[in-house]
Design a protein around this motif. Structure first.
Motif, short mmCIF file in Angstrom:
data_model
loop_
_atom_site.label_atom_id
_atom_site.label_comp_id
_atom_site.label_asym_id
_atom_site.label_seq_id
_atom_site.Cartn_x
_atom_site.Cartn_y
_atom_site.Cartn_z
N UNK A 197 0.91 -1.06 -0.03
CA UNK A 197 0.24 0.05 0.25
C UNK A 197 0.96 1.20 -0.16
N UNK A 198 0.13 2.26 -0.27
CA UNK A 198 1.07 3.59 -0.16
C UNK A 198 1.71 3.90 1.31
N UNK A 199 0.81 3.37 2.12
CA UNK A 199 1.24 3.64 3.57
C UNK A 199 2.41 2.89 3.84
N UNK A 200 2.45 1.53 3.27
CA UNK A 200 3.81 0.59 3.63
C UNK A 200 4.77 1.23 2.77
N UNK A 201 4.72 1.62 1.86
CA UNK A 201 5.58 2.34 0.83
C UNK A 201 6.46 3.52 1.43
N UNK A 228 15.99 6.80 7.88
CA UNK A 228 15.01 7.72 7.20
C UNK A 228 14.46 6.89 6.20
N UNK A 229 15.16 5.69 5.47
CA UNK A 229 14.63 4.98 4.42
C UNK A 229 13.39 4.42 4.41
N UNK A 230 12.68 4.70 3.32
CA UNK A 230 11.42 4.06 3.09
C UNK A 230 11.48 3.54 1.40
N UNK A 231 10.65 2.55 1.26
CA UNK A 231 10.79 2.17 -0.25
C UNK A 231 10.25 3.22 -1.18
N UNK A 232 9.11 3.93 -0.78
CA UNK A 232 8.92 4.99 -1.60
C UNK A 232 9.78 5.75 -1.75
N UNK A 233 10.62 6.29 -0.73
CA UNK A 233 11.68 7.31 -0.74
C UNK A 233 12.74 6.79 -1.62
N UNK A 234 13.26 5.54 -1.44
CA UNK A 234 14.27 5.01 -2.16
C UNK A 234 14.04 5.07 -3.61
N UNK A 235 12.74 4.78 -4.06
CA UNK A 235 12.35 5.04 -5.35
C UNK A 235 12.66 6.23 -5.75
N UNK A 236 11.87 7.24 -5.19
CA UNK A 236 12.31 8.82 -5.72
C UNK A 236 13.82 8.84 -5.76
#
Length: 180
Positions: A36-40, A48-56
């Motif tokens: 989900x967006x929340x999980x990402x 501070x790393x999240x999967x969405x942040x790494x993608x960006x």
């Protein structure tokens, strides 16, 4: 998880470099499968790393290096005031929008690297304090740097994904192949 990259056609160094960049992109994309967006956006450790942040981040980095190679400014200029945003989805940014952006960036990378007269062509590094004064790098160096940068963060993505829901790279590759 590493997937096998087929051998390049004899003499196709560009194809080999681009295939390894794409293989590492796949590691990050797979880490986002089914979330989900929340999980990402979740940061499951003190980092501070999240999967969405790494993608960006990897999309921005790739775009910025190809822009530098073209001797153009990056699409997004980062400095001390906004550096933290390179690792965060902010505002209306979503995983889907970042994946679409990265797809455009990847297509531009492929087109530029394939059309360059030589991988030995070089360009000046910007006058940022973290680069050597009057430094230059080749297009080959850029490709190798993108492989290293993306692979490093694909490894981070593996760890973050497993921390979120226990899924390992092996399971995600199987999930990806089942979806194909």
């Amino acid at each position: 998880m590493v997937k096998h990259v087929p051998a390049e056609e004899k003499g196709d160094e560009r194809g080999a470099l681009l295939a390894f960049i794409e293989e590492q992109r796949g590691g990050i994309r797979r880490a986002l499968l089914g979330l989900t967006e929340e999980q990402a956006r979740t940061r499951p450790s003190v980092s501070e790393l999240s999967l969405g942040g790494l993608l960006k981040h990897v999309a921005e980095v790739e775009q910025s290096w190809i822009a530098r190679a073209k001797q153009e400014p990056p699409a997004i200029r980062r400095d001390e005031s906004n550096w933290h945003e390179t690792y965060q989805l902010v505002g209306e940014e979503t995983v889907a929008s970042q994946l679409a952006y990265w797809e455009q960036v990847a297509a531009e990378t492929e087109k530029f690297i394939r059309s360059a007269p030589s991988l030995d062509d070089s360009f000046p590094l910007p006058p940022d304090p973290w680069f050597p004064p009057e430094g230059r790098v080749s297009l080959r160096w850029v490709c190798l740097h993108l492989i290293r940068e993306t692979a490093r963060h694909a490894g981070h993505a593996d760890i973050i994904r497993e921390s979120l829901d226990g899924k390992t790279a092996f399971e995600l590759v199987a999930q990806e192949q089942g979806a194909s």
